[in-house]
Write a protein that holds these residues in place. Sequence first.
Motif, PDB file in Angstrom:
ATOM      1  N   GLU A  15      -0.894   5.466   5.547  1.00 17.06           N
ATOM      2  CA  GLU A  15       0.243   6.120   4.907  1.00 17.06           C
ATOM      3  C   GLU A  15       1.182   5.091   4.260  1.00 17.06           C
ATOM      4  N   THR A  16       1.247   3.886   4.826  1.00 18.69           N
ATOM      5  CA  THR A  16       2.025   2.810   4.213  1.00 18.69           C
ATOM      6  C   THR A  16       1.346   2.324   2.943  1.00 18.69           C
ATOM      7  N   ASP A  17       0.016   2.174   3.012  1.00 24.88           N
ATOM      8  CA  ASP A  17      -0.736   1.772   1.819  1.00 24.88           C
ATOM      9  C   ASP A  17      -0.590   2.803   0.707  1.00 24.88           C
ATOM     10  N   ALA A  18      -0.552   4.083   1.078  1.00 26.81           N
ATOM     11  CA  ALA A  18      -0.435   5.134   0.073  1.00 26.81           C
ATOM     12  C   ALA A  18       0.896   5.046  -0.666  1.00 26.81           C
ATOM     13  N   ARG A  19       1.947   4.632   0.046  1.00 21.35           N
ATOM     14  CA  ARG A  19       3.243   4.459  -0.631  1.00 21.35           C
ATOM     15  C   ARG A  19       3.176   3.302  -1.628  1.00 21.35           C
ATOM     16  N   ALA A  20       2.428   2.242  -1.269  1.00 19.47           N
ATOM     17  CA  ALA A  20       2.257   1.128  -2.200  1.00 19.47           C
ATOM     18  C   ALA A  20       1.428   1.557  -3.412  1.00 19.47           C
ATOM     19  N   MET A  21       0.433   2.429  -3.171  1.00 23.03           N
ATOM     20  CA  MET A  21      -0.359   2.957  -4.289  1.00 23.03           C
ATOM     21  C   MET A  21       0.530   3.738  -5.257  1.00 23.03           C
ATOM     22  N   HIS A  34       3.641   3.259  -5.804  1.00 22.55           N
ATOM     23  CA  HIS A  34       4.429   2.280  -6.543  1.00 22.55           C
ATOM     24  C   HIS A  34       3.610   1.685  -7.690  1.00 22.55           C
ATOM     25  N   LEU A  35       2.326   1.379  -7.439  1.00 22.85           N
ATOM     26  CA  LEU A  35       1.462   0.848  -8.498  1.00 22.85           C
ATOM     27  C   LEU A  35       1.314   1.861  -9.629  1.00 22.85           C
ATOM     28  N   ILE A  36       1.148   3.135  -9.277  1.00 22.78           N
ATOM     29  CA  ILE A  36       1.018   4.181 -10.293  1.00 22.78           C
ATOM     30  C   ILE A  36       2.295   4.286 -11.109  1.00 22.78           C
ATOM     31  N   GLU A  37       3.436   4.312 -10.424  1.00 25.81           N
ATOM     32  CA  GLU A  37       4.731   4.457 -11.113  1.00 25.81           C
ATOM     33  C   GLU A  37       4.992   3.269 -12.039  1.00 25.81           C
ATOM     34  N   GLU A  38       4.691   2.061 -11.560  1.00 23.06           N
ATOM     35  CA  GLU A  38       4.903   0.868 -12.380  1.00 23.06           C
ATOM     36  C   GLU A  38       3.991   0.876 -13.600  1.00 23.06           C
ATOM     37  N   SER A  39       2.737   1.267 -13.396  1.00 22.39           N
ATOM     38  CA  SER A  39       1.798   1.312 -14.516  1.00 22.39           C
ATOM     39  C   SER A  39       2.278   2.276 -15.585  1.00 22.39           C
ATOM     40  N   GLU A  40       2.677   3.464 -15.158  1.00 21.83           N
ATOM     41  CA  GLU A  40       3.129   4.465 -16.124  1.00 21.83           C
ATOM     42  C   GLU A  40       4.427   4.037 -16.805  1.00 21.83           C
ATOM     43  N   ALA A  41       5.308   3.352 -16.065  1.00 21.41           N
ATOM     44  CA  ALA A  41       6.596   2.944 -16.626  1.00 21.41           C
ATOM     45  C   ALA A  41       6.434   1.924 -17.745  1.00 21.41           C
ATOM     46  N   VAL A  42       5.402   1.057 -17.623  1.00 23.05           N
ATOM     47  CA  VAL A  42       5.211   0.028 -18.653  1.00 23.05           C
ATOM     48  C   VAL A  42       4.118   0.405 -19.647  1.00 23.05           C
ATOM     49  N   GLY A  43       3.607   1.645 -19.545  1.00 25.15           N
ATOM     50  CA  GLY A  43       2.630   2.121 -20.521  1.00 25.15           C
ATOM     51  C   GLY A  43       1.207   1.674 -20.286  1.00 25.15           C
ATOM     52  N   VAL A  44       0.852   1.417 -19.000  1.00 29.11           N
ATOM     53  CA  VAL A  44      -0.506   0.994 -18.647  1.00 29.11           C
ATOM     54  C   VAL A  44      -1.260   2.154 -18.009  1.00 29.11           C
ATOM     55  N   ASN A  45      -2.540   2.257 -18.302  1.00 31.33           N
ATOM     56  CA  ASN A  45      -3.369   3.334 -17.765  1.00 31.33           C
ATOM     57  C   ASN A  45      -3.329   3.337 -16.231  1.00 31.33           C
ATOM     58  N   ALA A  46      -3.088   4.503 -15.645  1.00 29.38           N
ATOM     59  CA  ALA A  46      -2.974   4.616 -14.186  1.00 29.38           C
ATOM     60  C   ALA A  46      -4.103   5.440 -13.570  1.00 29.38           C
ATOM     61  N   GLU A  47      -5.183   5.684 -14.324  1.00 30.85           N
ATOM     62  CA  GLU A  47      -6.266   6.521 -13.800  1.00 30.85           C
ATOM     63  C   GLU A  47      -6.911   5.940 -12.543  1.00 30.85           C
ATOM     64  N   LEU A  48      -7.143   4.624 -12.541  1.00 32.01           N
ATOM     65  CA  LEU A  48      -7.817   4.010 -11.398  1.00 32.01           C
ATOM     66  C   LEU A  48      -6.971   4.105 -10.127  1.00 32.01           C
ATOM     67  N   PRO A  49      -5.712   3.657 -10.126  1.00 25.74           N
ATOM     68  CA  PRO A  49      -4.929   3.809  -8.897  1.00 25.74           C
ATOM     69  C   PRO A  49      -4.713   5.259  -8.499  1.00 25.74           C
ATOM     70  N   ARG A  50      -4.637   6.166  -9.460  1.00 27.85           N
ATOM     71  CA  ARG A  50      -4.501   7.588  -9.116  1.00 27.85           C
ATOM     72  C   ARG A  50      -5.738   8.090  -8.372  1.00 27.85           C
ATOM     73  N   LEU A  51      -6.918   7.641  -8.795  1.00 23.53           N
ATOM     74  CA  LEU A  51      -8.158   8.044  -8.141  1.00 23.53           C
ATOM     75  C   LEU A  51      -8.166   7.600  -6.680  1.00 23.53           C
ATOM     76  N   ILE A  52      -7.800   6.342  -6.435  1.00 17.72           N
ATOM     77  CA  ILE A  52      -7.801   5.823  -5.073  1.00 17.72           C
ATOM     78  C   ILE A  52      -6.729   6.508  -4.234  1.00 17.72           C
ATOM     79  N   LYS A  53      -5.556   6.761  -4.825  1.00 16.94           N
ATOM     80  CA  LYS A  53      -4.500   7.435  -4.058  1.00 16.94           C
ATOM     81  C   LYS A  53      -4.905   8.861  -3.710  1.00 16.94           C
ATOM     82  N   ALA A  54      -5.644   9.523  -4.590  1.00 20.51           N
ATOM     83  CA  ALA A  54      -6.102  10.887  -4.281  1.00 20.51           C
ATOM     84  C   ALA A  54      -7.010  10.876  -3.059  1.00 20.51           C
TER      85      ALA A  54
END
Length: 293
Positions: free
Chosen positions: A237-243, A245-265
């Motif tokens: 559950e701690t790792d999922a919160r970090a995931m 954050h990676l998704i949010e950061e990727s989307e905020a700077v305009g980077v594709n977030a499909e891969l981290p979204r897949l792992i978080k799912a």
Amino acid sequence: MNRTDTPVTVIGLGLMGRALAGAFLGAGHPTTVWNRTISKADQLVAEGARPAPTVGDALKASSLTVVCVTDYRAVHELLGASDVELDGTTLINLTSGDSTQARQTARWAEQRGAHYIDGAIMAIPSTIGTAEAVILNSGPRADFEAHESTLAALGTVTHLGADHGLASLYDVAGLAMMWSVLNAWLQGTALLRTAGVDAATYAPFARRIAAGVAEWLPGYAKQIDSGSFPAEVSALETDARAMAHLIEESEAVGVNAELPRLIKAMADRSIAAGHGGEQYPVLIEEFGKPRAD
């Protein structure tokens, strides 16, 4: 016979097949070669290889035949011809395919009297004949050991077990590692490029991270094999919160977030199943399931 006395046949002379034959020649083995397009054998013949006019003739020339062709269909087509005799020969099939094809081809070859080893080449052609080239083999250990010293001319040869499908499974498992590491690096590189950091600058840091994570694998493997996943380092559950954050950061700077979204799912499904307090390797349960449609 010692290793340099042993004659070898190589069937299939694409880039990899030519490298295999060249390594046998370089180690001093009398080498017979066959290919549909015979001109591909010209350089090998100049180096001392003997061209065979037919597949049947190629098989008769040696007790050990290495096959490296397009696919398993081609293996069956070439070796299943009416004028081809397999009885008593040892086939080392280094053709790429899956584990089901490997097991089926083993039964097919053994029914025709052949000793059969299925293999996979974890190398590029230019490394064949050096320790860097890893050649995976699976099938009866006695058949492998009978030709191990000859096969050593190709590189670092390894026997994985009696199951003919193991070499193919290790092959794709290795590809999974390769692509996962590269994709993670590309994700990080894309993120840092938005701040003007080039790939060459990021690469040494990424390499240290990858090497550090690799050190976790033996301990994580023990958890998977025991079926117990105590959170010794971090809970899922701690790792999922970090995931997130990676998704949010990727989307905020305009980077594709499909891969981290897949792992978080996948992590979210595991947490929903009650595994949030366990360590990351508990995700093996999700990886071991077919995708739910």
